[in-house]
Design an enzyme around this catalytic site. Sequence first.
Site, short mmCIF file in Angstrom:
data_model
loop_
_atom_site.label_atom_id
_atom_site.label_comp_id
_atom_site.label_asym_id
_atom_site.label_seq_id
_atom_site.Cartn_x
_atom_site.Cartn_y
_atom_site.Cartn_z
N TYR A 65 10.26 1.06 -1.97
CA TYR A 65 9.41 2.22 -2.26
C TYR A 65 7.96 1.76 -2.43
O TYR A 65 7.03 2.34 -1.85
CB TYR A 65 9.90 2.92 -3.53
CG TYR A 65 9.06 4.10 -3.95
CD1 TYR A 65 9.12 5.31 -3.26
CD2 TYR A 65 8.22 4.01 -5.06
CE1 TYR A 65 8.36 6.39 -3.65
CE2 TYR A 65 7.46 5.09 -5.46
CZ TYR A 65 7.52 6.29 -4.76
OH TYR A 65 6.76 7.36 -5.15
N SER A 67 0.07 8.88 -3.36
CA SER A 67 0.70 7.56 -3.43
C SER A 67 1.58 7.53 -4.68
O SER A 67 2.33 8.47 -4.93
CB SER A 67 -0.37 6.48 -3.43
OG SER A 67 0.21 5.20 -3.46
N LYS A 97 4.41 2.57 -0.19
CA LYS A 97 3.17 3.08 -0.77
C LYS A 97 2.03 2.08 -0.60
O LYS A 97 0.87 2.49 -0.42
CB LYS A 97 3.38 3.41 -2.26
CG LYS A 97 4.35 4.56 -2.50
CD LYS A 97 3.86 5.86 -1.85
CE LYS A 97 4.74 7.05 -2.24
NZ LYS A 97 4.24 8.31 -1.65
#
Length: 287
Positions: free
Chosen positions: A156, A142, A160
């Site tokens: 982004y 991650s 994650k």
Amino acid sequence: MRTPTTAGPGRVWFITGAGRGLGRAFARAALETGDRVVAATRTVAPLGDLAAAYEDRLLVLPLDVTDRAAVFAAVARATERFGRLDVVVNNAGVLSMGMVEEFTEAEARAQMETNFFGALWVGQAVLPCLRAQGSGHIVQISSIGALGGFPTTGLYSASKFALEGMSEALAMEAAQFGVKLTIVEPGGYWTGLYAGMTTATPLPDYAPLRAELEKQWAEGSVDSDPRLAAAAVLKLVGSDDPPLRLLLGGTAYDLAFDVSRRRMETWARWEEVSRAAEHAIPAPPDL
């Protein structure tokens, strides 16, 4: 904690995004311990030196993790070659930067395709093998970006966050089969992620915020050698009792505690409102 062996056939690793950065460091570290590695990557050329040095224990496969059928085919080739899988590292990832408002639909979907769906396809592909063995360890790479959303990395972070939510459920689902799962949250490493990143077209309205961020970033790098992350992951997969989450680096460690404290303080301030919003009643007759 079990120490990885340097003799015998060793464990079998399946690593995505193995051509550079963290993925390459994981592959090299595993090979140096005597393990066998399936290195899956979009571009295989950068792995030429490892392939020459570890020809008998390294299988390099070209793979785009966004292609579900290709992922299943790659896992089939891996198990055909080595007979089993012991450590699966979902490392392939991309970074797209920009304010949330600036992303096009295509750019937003592309961020999710690799970072979330790619890991989902790999998990689905390897689980039949791991279930049949009754063992295995899935390592989901991650990011510090999953600890919170920050300006310019919103999409982004979203990818994650999605990866971590799915992985928490997968960890509980897979545990009954003897399969372990750990979410690894690294801070900054010199991986080439920034060199390959894409950027949304900037809107002038965000220029002041962008200038302020650039000032903060100019203060200096805290990025580290990927080999340090690889050493930590070797310890992780060598543990008989690995954690669900592992922070890599002091920056990620400190941020995790800071974010958690601030969230808990906010929840406590609003506890009365939160609790007042719940009171069980019988099902209404019109439902």
